[in-house]
Design a protein around this motif. Structure first.
Motif, PDB file in Angstrom:
ATOM      1  N   UNK A 180       0.818  -1.204   0.000  1.00 52.58           N
ATOM      2  CA  UNK A 180       0.000   0.000   0.000  1.00 52.58           C
ATOM      3  C   UNK A 180       0.854   1.257   0.000  1.00 52.58           C
ATOM      4  N   UNK A 181       0.225   2.423   0.027  1.00 55.94           N
ATOM      5  CA  UNK A 181       0.963   3.695   0.053  1.00 55.94           C
ATOM      6  C   UNK A 181       1.550   3.924   1.447  1.00 55.94           C
ATOM      7  N   UNK A 182       2.816   3.594   1.639  1.00 52.04           N
ATOM      8  CA  UNK A 182       3.389   3.559   2.989  1.00 52.04           C
ATOM      9  C   UNK A 182       3.421   4.935   3.658  1.00 52.04           C
ATOM     10  N   UNK A 183       3.623   5.992   2.882  1.00 53.30           N
ATOM     11  CA  UNK A 183       3.585   7.337   3.485  1.00 53.30           C
ATOM     12  C   UNK A 183       2.193   7.614   4.033  1.00 53.30           C
ATOM     13  N   UNK A 184       1.177   7.317   3.237  1.00 55.23           N
ATOM     14  CA  UNK A 184      -0.201   7.539   3.671  1.00 55.23           C
ATOM     15  C   UNK A 184      -0.573   6.617   4.828  1.00 55.23           C
ATOM     16  N   UNK A 185      -0.083   5.379   4.819  1.00 58.80           N
ATOM     17  CA  UNK A 185      -0.346   4.483   5.933  1.00 58.80           C
ATOM     18  C   UNK A 185       0.244   5.018   7.235  1.00 58.80           C
ATOM     19  N   UNK A 244      -4.846  16.431   2.720  1.00 55.17           N
ATOM     20  CA  UNK A 244      -4.317  17.342   1.699  1.00 55.17           C
ATOM     21  C   UNK A 244      -2.833  17.077   1.459  1.00 55.17           C
ATOM     22  N   UNK A 245      -2.108  16.781   2.539  1.00 50.08           N
ATOM     23  CA  UNK A 245      -0.689  16.446   2.401  1.00 50.08           C
ATOM     24  C   UNK A 245      -0.525  15.161   1.593  1.00 50.08           C
ATOM     25  N   UNK A 246      -1.347  14.163   1.851  1.00 50.59           N
ATOM     26  CA  UNK A 246      -1.256  12.904   1.108  1.00 50.59           C
ATOM     27  C   UNK A 246      -1.586  13.100  -0.371  1.00 50.59           C
ATOM     28  N   UNK A 293       5.594   4.685  -1.960  1.00 48.19           N
ATOM     29  CA  UNK A 293       5.810   5.302  -0.660  1.00 48.19           C
ATOM     30  C   UNK A 293       6.261   6.747  -0.683  1.00 48.19           C
ATOM     31  N   UNK A 294       6.091   7.408  -1.836  1.00 49.08           N
ATOM     32  CA  UNK A 294       6.483   8.826  -1.916  1.00 49.08           C
ATOM     33  C   UNK A 294       5.388   9.640  -2.596  1.00 49.08           C
TER      34      UNK A 294
END
Length: 284
Positions: free
Chosen positions: A226-231, A258-260, A283-284
């Motif tokens: 999954x999207x690791x930053x968002x997780x 909004x950041x995601x 992840x970015x």
């Protein structure tokens, strides 16, 4: 949020690979973004010691900056998760300490829970057999818990003459199983069986004992896709919103989302949807 134009000095100070970490008081492996911590004193049902508490605390703290670990599995060797604080290595010495040293110990153990909650990686606990005292706390502090029908989870602090308010139990456990059920476990110290634990919501699901670790690692591997930053943002907000009003939480989530939306993973998901294919998150 690409690293293409990021100052390498910034990356050097905030990206620390952990695959090569050499653990001293437990086992540590990393495979395809999934780290596995195995409490490895099976002859004593994997108790925690002063040393393992401190190393676990420091390891989870370092995971804040790990760029090669996307999810973590915590398990125990030999058919048990953890029997909690070692009676001989911890409980015995504690009865001889004075207040400043006792507070040093309780703050250290509490810091382990803080670092588990603060690291961005989802943590999956693979709970089999005995899961007691501080072992139950480690399972509680994880994000997801897989159990077995034979698992026995006990917050048994009152059975050794202590309060149930240990390492965040009075704050976190009611949010998992509800106030009444948490009160029962903390006042009585009784064991929560695997099937009952699943009904209560302590376990996300039950697995066969021989498949438990593989199932936990498969779940962790799924999370790494999954999207690791968002997780990581999801984990942060799940934790921080405990202390917010609904209005504060909605505003905080608006800012976080909004950041995601600025991430390349968000763009990748949209482009994949348009192209009718599965997105590949980075992840970015």
């Amino acid at each position: 949020m690409s690293d293409d134009h990021t100052d390498p000095r910034l990356l050097a100070g905030n990206r620390r690979p952990m695959a090569g970490y050499q653990a001293t008081h437990f086992l540590w492996t990393v495979e395809q973004g999934v780290a596995t911590i195995t409490l490895n004193r099976p002859e004593r049902k994997n108790p925690l010691t002063f040393d393992s508490y401190a190393e676990l605390r420091d390891l989870f703290h370092r995971l804040k900056w790990a760029d090669d670990v996307k999810a973590v599995v915590v398990a125990g060797a030999g058919g048990n998760f953890s029997s909690g604080g070692d009676v001989h290595d911890i409980i015995g010495p504690l009865v001889r300490l004075k207040a400043p040293e006792l507070l040093m110990f309780t703050r250290m153990t509490g810091e382990l829970v803080k670092t588990m909650r603060a690291c961005p990686q989802p943590i999956v606990a693979a709970v089999d057999g005995v899961c007691a005292g501080a072992g139950a706390i480690v399972a509680m502090a994880s994000d997801l818990r897989l159990g077995t029908a034979r698992s026995k989870t006990a917050f048994l602090f009152n059975r050794v003459g202590l309060a149930g308010c240990d390492m965040g139990a009075c704050a976190i456990l009611p949010r998992i199983v509800g106030q009444g059920r948490a009160s029962e476990l903390l006042y009585t110290g009784r064991s929560l069986g695997g099937e009952e634990g699943e009904r209560w919501g302590f376990f996300n699901r039950l697995c066969e004992p021989e498949a438990l670790l593989a199932d936990a690692q498969a779940l962790a591997a799924q999370l790494t896709q999954g999207p690791s930053f968002a997780n990581g943002i999801t984990k942060t907000m799940l934790h921080q919103e405990w202390a917010m009003t609904i209005e504060q939480a909605i505003e905080a989530e608006a800012q976080a989302q909004a950041l995601c939306m600025l991430t390349q993973d968000f763009t990748r998901a949209y482009e994949a949807f348009v192209a009718r294919r599965q997105p590949v998150f980075e992840g970015n």
